[in-house]
Design a protein around this motif. Sequence first.
Motif, mmCIF file in Angstrom:
data_model
loop_
_atom_site.group_PDB
_atom_site.id
_atom_site.type_symbol
_atom_site.label_atom_id
_atom_site.label_comp_id
_atom_site.label_asym_id
_atom_site.label_seq_id
_atom_site.Cartn_x
_atom_site.Cartn_y
_atom_site.Cartn_z
ATOM 1 N N MET A 267 0.826 -1.210 0.000
ATOM 2 C CA MET A 267 0.000 0.000 0.000
ATOM 3 C C MET A 267 0.862 1.262 0.000
ATOM 4 O O MET A 267 0.502 2.265 -0.625
ATOM 5 N N SER A 268 2.011 1.219 0.666
ATOM 6 C CA SER A 268 2.924 2.365 0.651
ATOM 7 C C SER A 268 3.452 2.612 -0.758
ATOM 8 O O SER A 268 3.460 3.746 -1.248
ATOM 9 N N ILE B 177 0.774 6.634 -6.978
ATOM 10 C CA ILE B 177 -0.436 7.388 -7.307
ATOM 11 C C ILE B 177 -0.325 8.859 -6.892
ATOM 12 O O ILE B 177 -0.731 9.754 -7.634
ATOM 13 N N ALA B 178 0.246 9.125 -5.735
ATOM 14 C CA ALA B 178 0.173 10.465 -5.145
ATOM 15 C C ALA B 178 1.230 11.439 -5.651
ATOM 16 O O ALA B 178 1.019 12.650 -5.590
ATOM 17 N N TYR C 288 0.637 3.924 -2.971
ATOM 18 C CA TYR C 288 0.336 5.328 -2.652
ATOM 19 C C TYR C 288 1.389 6.260 -3.256
ATOM 20 O O TYR C 288 1.059 7.302 -3.809
ATOM 21 N N GLY D 268 8.494 4.126 -5.628
ATOM 22 C CA GLY D 268 7.246 3.479 -5.227
ATOM 23 C C GLY D 268 7.056 2.127 -5.895
ATOM 24 O O GLY D 268 6.625 1.162 -5.266
#
Length: 122
Positions: free
Chosen positions: A17-18, A24-25, A21, A35
């Motif tokens: 999930m890190s 995406i972010a 994220y 990422g």
Amino acid sequence: MNFLEQYNYWIVIVLMMSGFYIVIAHGNLIKKLIGLSIFQTSVFIMYISMSKVIGGTAPILNEAYEVYSNPLPHVLILTAIVVGVATTALGLALAVRIKEAYGSVEEDVIQEKDLQQEGSQE
């Protein structure tokens, strides 16, 4: 089963999930590559965790052992690590070329320059 017995799967979830994220972010291409590497590492940990057999040994026939571990997932992960390093290296090389061409590795700056260039050609 309690939380401590499955801690490696929780680590996989947190890393996955890190990494997702971060991809995406952030608009920075280098951060996106980091990422992706974190996400990829979580997948490696997941496959290795699933392939571990408690009490299993290497698949060498011996009368003293009855439970064996399958070495195929570990070999596949070694191959995936090599492919991952090569992919990351290619991504970094592309980021360097993009930086040379556009002067930035931020997605919004690159897209803005592309739109300006398209507008000037019309």
